[in-house]
Design a protein around this motif. Structure first.
Motif, PDB file in Angstrom:
ATOM      1  N   ILE A 246       0.791  -1.211  -0.109  1.00  0.00           N
ATOM      2  CA  ILE A 246       0.072   0.099  -0.107  1.00  0.00           C
ATOM      3  C   ILE A 246       0.940   1.363   0.076  1.00  0.00           C
ATOM      4  O   ILE A 246       1.851   1.274   0.675  1.00  0.00           O
ATOM      5  CB  ILE A 246      -0.908   0.055   1.372  1.00  0.00           C
ATOM      6  CG1 ILE A 246      -1.699  -1.302   1.440  1.00  0.00           C
ATOM      7  CG2 ILE A 246      -1.785   1.256   1.103  1.00  0.00           C
ATOM      8  CD1 ILE A 246      -2.701  -1.385   2.498  1.00  0.00           C
ATOM      9  N   THR A 269      -6.723   0.697   4.432  1.00  0.00           N
ATOM     10  CA  THR A 269      -5.950  -0.456   4.533  1.00  0.00           C
ATOM     11  C   THR A 269      -6.643  -1.811   4.198  1.00  0.00           C
ATOM     12  O   THR A 269      -6.268  -2.544   3.484  1.00  0.00           O
ATOM     13  CB  THR A 269      -5.472  -0.735   6.174  1.00  0.00           C
ATOM     14  OG1 THR A 269      -4.930   0.609   6.448  1.00  0.00           O
ATOM     15  CG2 THR A 269      -4.494  -1.547   6.231  1.00  0.00           C
ATOM     16  N   SER A 272      -7.662  -2.346   0.651  1.00  0.00           N
ATOM     17  CA  SER A 272      -6.745  -2.595  -0.236  1.00  0.00           C
ATOM     18  C   SER A 272      -6.342  -4.117  -0.273  1.00  0.00           C
ATOM     19  O   SER A 272      -5.689  -4.591  -0.930  1.00  0.00           O
ATOM     20  CB  SER A 272      -5.360  -1.765  -0.002  1.00  0.00           C
ATOM     21  OG  SER A 272      -5.816  -0.326   0.170  1.00  0.00           O
TER      22      SER A 272
ATOM     23  N   MET B 200      -4.308  -6.611  -6.890  1.00  0.00           N
ATOM     24  CA  MET B 200      -3.909  -5.383  -6.508  1.00  0.00           C
ATOM     25  C   MET B 200      -3.292  -4.479  -7.278  1.00  0.00           C
ATOM     26  O   MET B 200      -3.240  -3.301  -6.972  1.00  0.00           O
ATOM     27  CB  MET B 200      -3.030  -5.569  -5.206  1.00  0.00           C
ATOM     28  CG  MET B 200      -3.685  -6.156  -4.074  1.00  0.00           C
ATOM     29  SD  MET B 200      -2.746  -6.656  -2.481  1.00  0.00           S
ATOM     30  CE  MET B 200      -2.265  -5.049  -1.804  1.00  0.00           C
TER      31      MET B 200
END
Lengths: 349, 325
Positions: A246, A269, A272, B200
């Motif tokens: 992150i 947080t 993600s 991600m």
């Protein structure tokens, strides 16, 4: 150490460069030529927008088809591996669960019993259902505790603490220890229980002061807390790796906009690393379930290998049945947790 | 009189101002500018970390101290943690009996090669699942999860028979071939880890590379892989540790071959040990300490490996120039 590595890579560099040149000159050109031959001939002619087969049939290549074929290429090794190595053992055990199996030396005698084994598991077996229920309850308690704990630890190590390497190494210990024979050794010698926890007498305090309804879950929780701690190692590292991806700038931006750390946790947080949380849920449930000291596994093993089972129930067939029932329950628990977590996150964000 | 009152007033005012300043300073020191950089928070963090580290270190310390003890120390009530003298004989015994250097070499090969293979294949497969849509994807995904969830105890027997038929038993091939095809120990969890890591990464990165004319393979090697370094490291580490530590399946697959992993060798040694020195015979008392020494020797290479690789858990490398997301 680093200097040595640098020297080593420095030495190796020309070698790799030469290797690369050799490959490009001697092998690469031939490979390209071969590839071109294979894709531009009478049988198959490939261009950007269509494939032409036998100079006659045109197959238009759409973006979707291209994406699908590239996707299949990436996954191809898995499909091959599944067909070779995984399909047979899994479905063979499913197949066996419908049979009464007797091993006579090397040969296997199968008698078809239909759903008989499953009926026996639910209706006749005196212990199985009870063990399963206990297992389900312990999962419902232990899994959230493990995951929340792992998340907290991962976030702690991800802070600016001194000696990150040392902390990471310490929290990697459970991974090493709990996956090998060492954990059994330590349990046998009583080193996994903390003496100080008992000296505190906390559990006794709870037992004495609360009604049974509240005290029992707390007691089970404390009995298993060390096991939970030992099982959290892998989860901590997975989550840590996710947290490190992150971007810190996002937090800074949020802070400038007036977000509290609490809000930042829920809005930055957690979303993600959501997919990693799902991975962690699955891993936690499975690793706790197939752990060789899990009562269900012990029971199934005893039926599969042990001598002390009732004669009707003997054999691989019945143990396969139990394992599949267990598998279904596990899948249900996984679905439950993943579903609840996804719903909750969607609500918050 | 008036003068005195004035001084007093000024003094009190100054004191109040000072107190305010001290208060602000103290507050900043304790709580910090934001919540996470104050002293209170730091103390809280370190207390938690230290107490949890204690839980994990306790068995290690137990092993270290007990493995250095003589039998007299172990049964003695006076000696709890610190041995009366450092007793290295346990280590020497295990080291010589299992032929440690050779066992270590075998163990590293038996764990390293399959772990490399598994990392390579699960990276490819995870990328395929995360980035592309293709028919039957959901089915494959469910089947993959299934290979992980089905208890291994139940598929062990058919797997063993199948490996025997493929003539994979007794050599490292029994580990490498399944691993390179994404079916190694816990293969599915590695694919899942890569899957979620690649998920991600923002998709617009791929798209811009694609517009610049990069082929799918190039996007994978130049964009996706560098962004997934933490995933590569943890997958390799986990898979290494699991291959290294696995004793049931390894023992089954390698039966009757020369190769053997370190934990397996130690187990073998102690089985022999118990048969030579049955319960109560002289020499038996070395057993407990020697076992701990052996186990420490077995996990030592893993600790060293981890300590040197963990620094590559690089901090966020995602500082790419994507705007408008």
């Amino acid at each position: 150490m680093n200097a040595l590595m640098k020297k080593f890579t420095h030495r190796m560099k020309p070698m790799f460069e030469q290797l690369g040149q050799w490959w490009e000159k001697r092998v690469g050109t031939h490979l390209t030529r071969l590839g071109h031959r294979l894709t531009h001939n009478k049988v198959l002619d490939v261009s950007h927008t269509r494939w032409r087969v036998f100079n006659r049939v045109n197959i238009p290549i759409t973006n979707r088809l291209r994406e699908a074929s590239v996707g299949y290429l990436f996954v191809l090794i898995w499909i091959i591996g599944y067909l070779i190595f995984a399909l047979y053992p899994i479905f063979y055990s499913l197949y066996l669960s419908f049979f009464n199996v007797r091993l006579d030396g090397a040969s296997i005698n199968l008698t078809f019993v239909g759903m008989g084994n499953y009926r026996a598991a639910f209706l006749e077996d005196p212990f199985f259902i009870e063990i399963l229920i206990d297992y389900g309850i312990s999962m419902l308690l232990n899994v959230p505790v493990t995951i929340v704990f792992a998340l907290i630890i991962a976030m702690l190590i991800n802070q600016d603490v001194k000696g990150k390497g040392v902390w990471r190494t310490i929290f990697f210990l459970p991974v090493i220890i709990s996956s090998g024979p060492v954990i059994g050794e330590l349990m046998a010698q009583g080193a996994t229980t903390l003496p100080s926890l008992e000296e505190f007498g906390f559990v006794q305090l709870v037992l004495n002061n609360l009604s049974e309804f509240f005290a029992n879950p707390i007691q089970t929780l404390f009995d298993s807390i060390l096991l939970v701690l030992w099982f959290a190692g892998i989860q901590i590292l997975i989550l840590l790796a996710g947290l490190q991806k992150i971007n810190r700038e996002v937090y800074e931006a949020a802070q400038i906009d007036g977000a509290s750390p609490w809000e930042a946790f829920w809005k930055i947080t957690l979303p993600s690393i959501m997919s990693l949380v799902n991975v962690v849920i699955i891993y936690t449930i499975v690793s706790m379930s197939v752990f060789s000291l899990n009562p269900v596994i012990i029971y199934v093993r005893n039926i599969m290998l042990g001598p002390s089972t009732p004669s009707i129930l003997t054999g691989l067939g019945y143990s396969a049945t139990l394992a599949w029932v267990f598998f279904l329950l596990m899948s249900l628990i996984i679905l439950l947790f993943v579903g609840v977590v996804s719903l909750r996150i969607r609500k918050v964000s | 009189m008036r003068y005195r009152a004035m001084v007093k007033e000024a003094y009190l005012g100054l004191k109040a101002k000072d107190a305010d300043r001290v208060k602000v300073h103290l507050r900043r020191l304790l709580l910090g500018m934001k919540m996470t950089d104050g002293l209170v928070f730091k103390v809280f963090i370190y207390t938690l970390l230290v107490s949890l580290a204690y839980v994990y270190l306790f068995p290690m310390l137990f092993m270290i101290s007990n493995s250095l003890m003589t039998f007299n120390d172990i049964i003695s009530a006076n000696v709890r943690w610190i041995p009366s003298s450092l007793h290295w004989d346990n280590y020497r015994l295990v080291w010589e009996q299992i032929n440690f250097p050779r066992a270590l070499r075998d163990g590293l090969i038996l764990a390293g090669l399959p772990a490399l293979a598994a990392t390579f294949s699960s990276g490819l497969i995870g990328y395929g699942f995360a980035r592309y849509n293709f028919p039957l994807k959901k089915l494959f995904f469910v089947l993959m999860l299934m290979t992980f969830i089905v208890p291994p105890q139940i598929t062990m027997l058919p797997t063993f028979r199948m490996y025997a038929r493929f003539n994979l038993l007794g050599s490292i091939r029994a580990f490498i071939f399944p691993a390179i095809l994404g079916q190694g120990f816990n293969g599915a969890i590695f694919i899942l880890i890569f899957y979620s890591f690649f998920k991600m990464i923002p998709k617009s990165l791929d798209e811009s590379a694609q517009l610049d004319g990069a082929s799918p393979l190039k996007i994978f090697t130049r964009i996706a892989l560098p962004l997934a370094v933490p995933a590569i490291i943890i997958v390799f580490l986990f898979s290494f540790v699991w291959y290294y530590n696995e004793t049931n399946l390894t023992g089954l697959f390698l039966r009757g071959s020369e190769m053997s992993t370190l934990p397996l060798r130690i187990e073998q040694f102690f089985n022999e040990f118990t048969s030579i020195f049955p319960e109560g015979s002289p020499g038996r008392e070395m057993m407990q300490s020697a076992r701990l020494a052996g186990n420490l020797l077995a996990i030592l290479p893993l600790l060293v490996l981890y300590f040197f690789t963990q620094r590559h858990f690089v901090e966020s490398i995602d500082k790419t120039g994507i705007t408008g997301e």
